[in-house]
Design an enzyme around this catalytic site. Structure first.
Site, PDB file in Angstrom:
ATOM      1  N   GLN A 144      34.877  56.391  79.506  1.00 10.63           N
ATOM      2  CA  GLN A 144      35.836  56.401  80.610  1.00 10.63           C
ATOM      3  C   GLN A 144      35.479  57.396  81.711  1.00 10.63           C
ATOM      4  O   GLN A 144      35.987  57.275  82.826  1.00 10.63           O
ATOM      5  CB  GLN A 144      37.245  56.684  80.067  1.00 10.63           C
ATOM      6  CG  GLN A 144      37.741  55.548  79.170  1.00 10.63           C
ATOM      7  CD  GLN A 144      39.113  55.830  78.597  1.00 10.63           C
ATOM      8  OE1 GLN A 144      39.241  56.454  77.548  1.00 10.63           O
ATOM      9  NE2 GLN A 144      40.153  55.372  79.284  1.00 10.63           N
TER      10      GLN A 144
ATOM     11  N   HIS B  33      29.712  44.124  82.057  1.00 11.04           N
ATOM     12  CA  HIS B  33      28.669  43.505  82.875  1.00 11.04           C
ATOM     13  C   HIS B  33      28.762  41.977  82.870  1.00 11.04           C
ATOM     14  O   HIS B  33      28.189  41.317  83.741  1.00 11.04           O
ATOM     15  CB  HIS B  33      27.282  43.982  82.420  1.00 11.04           C
ATOM     16  CG  HIS B  33      27.033  45.431  82.760  1.00 11.04           C
ATOM     17  ND1 HIS B  33      26.074  46.197  82.170  1.00 11.04           N
ATOM     18  CD2 HIS B  33      27.654  46.259  83.647  1.00 11.04           C
ATOM     19  CE1 HIS B  33      26.101  47.431  82.659  1.00 11.04           C
ATOM     20  NE2 HIS B  33      27.067  47.487  83.562  1.00 11.04           N
TER      21      HIS B  33
ATOM     22  N   ASP C 126      30.048  52.100  84.895  1.00 13.42           N
ATOM     23  CA  ASP C 126      28.641  52.464  85.146  1.00 13.42           C
ATOM     24  C   ASP C 126      28.524  53.886  85.697  1.00 13.42           C
ATOM     25  O   ASP C 126      27.609  54.625  85.340  1.00 13.42           O
ATOM     26  CB  ASP C 126      27.991  51.493  86.143  1.00 13.42           C
ATOM     27  CG  ASP C 126      27.710  50.129  85.518  1.00 13.42           C
ATOM     28  OD1 ASP C 126      28.034  49.936  84.329  1.00 13.42           O
ATOM     29  OD2 ASP C 126      27.174  49.252  86.234  1.00 13.42           O
TER      30      ASP C 126
ATOM     31  N   ARG D 120      39.411  67.912  74.450  1.00 13.95           N
ATOM     32  CA  ARG D 120      39.046  66.810  73.556  1.00 13.95           C
ATOM     33  C   ARG D 120      38.232  65.792  74.345  1.00 13.95           C
ATOM     34  O   ARG D 120      38.707  65.227  75.322  1.00 13.95           O
ATOM     35  CB  ARG D 120      40.296  66.126  73.003  1.00 13.95           C
ATOM     36  CG  ARG D 120      39.948  64.897  72.192  1.00 13.95           C
ATOM     37  CD  ARG D 120      41.145  64.033  71.856  1.00 13.95           C
ATOM     38  NE  ARG D 120      40.685  62.831  71.163  1.00 13.95           N
ATOM     39  CZ  ARG D 120      41.113  61.614  71.421  1.00 13.95           C
ATOM     40  NH1 ARG D 120      42.024  61.388  72.346  1.00 13.95           N
ATOM     41  NH2 ARG D 120      40.643  60.587  70.750  1.00 13.95           N
TER      42      ARG D 120
ATOM     43  N   GLU E 211      41.746  55.814  67.721  1.00 19.65           N
ATOM     44  CA  GLU E 211      42.688  54.685  67.633  1.00 19.65           C
ATOM     45  C   GLU E 211      42.096  53.438  66.986  1.00 19.65           C
ATOM     46  O   GLU E 211      41.994  52.390  67.613  1.00 19.65           O
ATOM     47  CB  GLU E 211      43.229  54.338  69.024  1.00 19.65           C
ATOM     48  CG  GLU E 211      43.978  55.488  69.654  1.00 19.65           C
ATOM     49  CD  GLU E 211      44.705  55.106  70.951  1.00 19.65           C
ATOM     50  OE1 GLU E 211      44.498  53.982  71.448  1.00 19.65           O
ATOM     51  OE2 GLU E 211      45.471  55.932  71.455  1.00 19.65           O
TER      52      GLU E 211
ATOM     53  N   ASN F 110      48.003  60.284  68.817  1.00 22.52           N
ATOM     54  CA  ASN F 110      48.118  59.832  70.203  1.00 22.52           C
ATOM     55  C   ASN F 110      49.488  59.187  70.347  1.00 22.52           C
ATOM     56  O   ASN F 110      49.789  58.229  69.634  1.00 22.52           O
ATOM     57  CB  ASN F 110      47.047  58.798  70.540  1.00 22.52           C
ATOM     58  CG  ASN F 110      45.639  59.380  70.517  1.00 22.52           C
ATOM     59  OD1 ASN F 110      45.444  60.562  70.233  1.00 22.52           O
ATOM     60  ND2 ASN F 110      44.665  58.553  70.810  1.00 22.52           N
TER      61      ASN F 110
ATOM     62  N   TYR G 230      52.572  58.028  73.267  1.00 25.71           N
ATOM     63  CA  TYR G 230      52.878  57.881  74.687  1.00 25.71           C
ATOM     64  C   TYR G 230      54.275  57.371  74.988  1.00 25.71           C
ATOM     65  O   TYR G 230      54.878  57.766  75.956  1.00 25.71           O
ATOM     66  CB  TYR G 230      51.935  56.836  75.297  1.00 25.71           C
ATOM     67  CG  TYR G 230      50.504  57.266  75.515  1.00 25.71           C
ATOM     68  CD1 TYR G 230      50.095  57.742  76.748  1.00 25.71           C
ATOM     69  CD2 TYR G 230      49.555  57.162  74.514  1.00 25.71           C
ATOM     70  CE1 TYR G 230      48.781  58.099  76.981  1.00 25.71           C
ATOM     71  CE2 TYR G 230      48.234  57.518  74.734  1.00 25.71           C
ATOM     72  CZ  TYR G 230      47.854  57.989  75.974  1.00 25.71           C
ATOM     73  OH  TYR G 230      46.552  58.352  76.198  1.00 25.71           O
TER      74      TYR G 230
ATOM     75  N   GLU H 124      46.592  62.811  72.490  1.00 25.71           N
ATOM     76  CA  GLU H 124      46.806  62.061  73.732  1.00 25.71           C
ATOM     77  C   GLU H 124      48.298  61.929  73.958  1.00 25.71           C
ATOM     78  O   GLU H 124      49.057  61.650  73.021  1.00 25.71           O
ATOM     79  CB  GLU H 124      46.202  60.649  73.676  1.00 25.71           C
ATOM     80  CG  GLU H 124      44.708  60.610  73.821  1.00 25.71           C
ATOM     81  CD  GLU H 124      44.145  59.185  73.879  1.00 25.71           C
ATOM     82  OE1 GLU H 124      44.854  58.280  74.364  1.00 25.71           O
ATOM     83  OE2 GLU H 124      43.001  59.003  73.443  1.00 25.71           O
TER      84      GLU H 124
END
Ligand SMILES: *[C@@H]1O[C@H](CO)[C@@H](O)[C@H](O)[C@H]1NC(C)=O
Ligand SMILES: *[C@@H]1O[C@H](CO)[C@@H](O)[C@H](O)[C@H]1NC(C)=O
Ligand SMILES: *[C@@H]1O[C@H](CO)[C@@H](O)[C@H](O)[C@H]1NC(C)=O
Ligand SMILES: *[C@@H]1O[C@H](CO)[C@@H](O)[C@H](O)[C@H]1NC(C)=O
Ligand SMILES: *[C@@H]1O[C@H](CO)[C@@H](O)[C@H](O)[C@H]1NC(C)=O
Ligand SMILES: *[C@@H]1O[C@H](CO)[C@@H](O)[C@H](O)[C@H]1NC(C)=O
Ligand SMILES: *[C@@H]1O[C@H](CO)[C@@H](O)[C@H](O)[C@H]1NC(C)=O
Ligand SMILES: *[C@@H]1O[C@H](CO)[C@@H](O)[C@H](O)[C@H]1NC(C)=O
Length: 488
Positions: A39, A59, A71, A96, A186, A327, A329, A396
């Site tokens: 990322q 791609h 990329d 992290r 995850e 994690n 959210y 997260e």
């Protein structure tokens, strides 16, 4: 003394009656931020890196909403020193990040080690340590070497062996600097989206069995890494290896309706339990074994779509986590749904519940992400009561918006969730020892490309320099870290 008076004034001014000490994070509590290799790094083929499933997937084109790729992403492969400076200025105590497996092993195997890739991570780790920032390393954050995918990827048990060899190398190369390892990021999400519904790389669609086969192999991979560390490195390196669990609170839509309560338990076990149970308690959750076994029989199959774990496998996987990397959210409400006829062999119909949100929960730009801070306290208590971890780190937790610098929504979200963590620690006795927000930087958000921003630091993706700019939430967070209590 001065500090206490200062706190008193603030608390009284705000009319808070809570015990002051309850509002302050314990001295050992660590704050920081999170990222993942694919990322942020870019440099997708730089200096001998091999392709990962994510390189191949993007791609192909047409798999991200803005047709973008990772990329270049935040170009952290070249700008890592600037990232470390930002962390330092923020006052972060933990960072992290993940290691890209094909950056150090281009074809996934230890036959060919890419020294440039190794140097990249060594430099980063040393710079963090030099600035008193504890690295927390995710060994694998979804970027499987493409050559292993061509060999069946996470549906082929041999991938667990390759993962074992790769992690042994990482412990050898970096272990003397590292106190906290996370094996797989995850696993539930990767198995669901990568090998079941196909929305994330490698894009395999196998509704009936994908998630179970993938979970089986990823559990074996996780356990291999744990045992390798335990047998060969723990004595000399004295670090911890943890399982990463994505779990956001879920509760029954109507708590008085026993069917909704039952549906919530089922959903919990099919999501959280699928990985947490084998690692922390032993074996698949009984509810999942029964349900998939029963449906498979009704579908006329001779054996369950859920692979049976052998006694040896159960023992090998059971108890392989020194702490939980959580994690978390969002939140959702669960209600009962009738099974459809005819039955379609599918993970989705195996758990078969309806989910919804409460209209009063603020919504982010990601439709699945709402703010219900109390949910995190409840989730921490659920995880604690069911699995009894000795330690939990929030690895997260974050908010998505359109990338504005004046990101009051993110600040309010973090404020609420940090308060909720503090309550879980001080009121409920849950041993949460750190908080690493998602994310340090705006970054490539998988299928959403660059259309959703999670960073406390803005990245200008139109600028070849990928210029970083502090958002208001970063300035606010720096203050929280400095003062160790939650400021408005
Ligand atoms: C992305 O690419 C697909 C085809 O590959 C095309 O149909 C779509 O319009 C493109 N979307 C954007 C936002 O460019
Ligand atoms: C559940 O039942 C209790 C007691 O019967 C009632 O007070 C409460 O309002 C009910 N809750 C819901 C969500 O219906
Ligand atoms: C998992 O390990 C724990 C602790 O050793 C043990 O109590 C439990 O019975 C094991 N679970 C299974 C299913 O074997
Ligand atoms: C299968 O479903 C039937 C009918 O609901 C139930 O009686 C039986 O206990 C179930 N078996 C398993 C293994 O869950
Ligand atoms: C499930 O089916 C039963 C029997 O047909 C029906 O009474 C009930 O309303 C259905 N429940 C839901 C949530 O659709
Ligand atoms: C939705 O949120 C409101 C306000 O917090 C609360 O009163 C209500 O009980 C919630 N509803 C559900 C179904 O949780
Ligand atoms: C919480 O975890 C930390 C780190 O492992 C440990 O030192 C501490 O003793 C634990 N606290 C409690 C109350 O278990
Ligand atoms: C990019 O950074 C270089 C070096 O810091 C600087 O000379 C250049 O002007 C920058 N370019 C842009 C477009 O900001």
């Amino acid at each position: 003394m001065k500090f206490v008076c200062f706190l008193l004034i603030i608390c009284c001014a705000k009319g808070l009656r809570a015990n002051i000490s309850n509002k302050v994070f314990p001295p050992s509590f660590k704050f920081g931020a999170s990222t993942a290799a694919y990322q942020i790094e870019g440099g997708w083929d730089a200096d001998g890196k091999g392709p990962s499933v994510w390189d191949t997937f993007v791609h192909k084109g047409g798999v991200t909403v803005d047709n973008s790729t990772g990329d270049v992403a935040c170009d952290s492969y070249h700008k890592w020193e600037e990232d470390v400076q930002i962390l330092k200025e923020l006052g972060a105590q933990i960072y992290r990040f993940s290691i890209s497996w094909p950056r150090i092993l281009p074809d996934g195997t230890t036959k060919n080690i890419n020294q440039k890739g190794v140097e990249y991570y060594l430099n980063l780790i040393k710079a963090l340590k030099a600035n008193n920032i504890e690295p927390i390393i995710t060994l694998y954050h979804w970027d499987l070497p493409q050559s292993l995918e061509e060999n069946g990827g996470w549906l082929n048990p041999v991938t667990a062996d390759y993962f074992g060899e790769y992690t042994r190398l990482c412990f050898q190369l970096f272990g003397s600097y590292i106190k906290y390892w996370i094996t797989l990021n995850e696993p539930f999400i990767q198995c669901l989206h990568g090998y079941t519904v196909g929305l994330l790389a490698p894009g395999v669609v196998n509704l009936g069995e994908g998630i179970y086969k993938c979970a089986h192999v990823q559990l074996l991979a996780h356990a291999q890494a744990y045992h390798i560390y335990d047998d060969e490195f723990r004595d000399s390196q004295n670090g911890k290896v943890g399982v990463n669990i994505p779990y956001s609170w879920m509760g029954p839509k109507d708590p008085n309706n026993s069917l909704d309560v039952e549906a919530t338990e089922r959903y919990f076990q099919f999501q959280c339990g699928l990985f947490a149970n084998p690692v922390l308690i032993g074996n698949w959750p009984q509810l999942v074994i029964d349900r998939v076994g029963n449906l498979s029989a009704q579908e006329g199959l001779a054996t369950s779509r859920l692979p049976e774990l052998t006694k040896e496998e159960i023992e090998f996987i059971n108890g392989t986590s020194d702490y939980i990397a959580l994690n978390s959210y969002s939140a959702s409400l669960v209600s009962y749904a009738n099974d459809s006829t005819p039955l379609i062999p599918s993970y989705l119909t195996d758990y078969n519940v309806e989910t919804s949100m409460n209209d009063s929960w603020p919504t982010s730009t990601a439709e699945w992400l709402v703010s219900y801070p109390e949910g995190l306290r409840l989730a921490l208590n659920q995880i604690n009561d069911r699995y009894h971890p000795s330690e939990i780190i929030i690895t997260e937790n974050g908010w998505s918006d359109d990338g504005q610098l004046n990101d009051i929504g993110r600040q309010e979200y973090m404020e609420g969730y940090l308060n909720s963590i503090l309550e879980a620690i001080t009121e409920d006795g849950v041993n949460v020892t750190g908080y690493s927000t998602w994310s340090l930087l705006d970054n490539f958000e998988w299928a959403y490309g660059y259309t959703q921003s999670y960073g406390i630091i803005k990245v200008d993706f139109k600028d070849p320099n990928r210029t970083r700019t502090w958002k208001d939430s970063a300035t606010w967070y720096k203050n929280v870290i400095e003062n160790r209590f939650i400021t408005k």
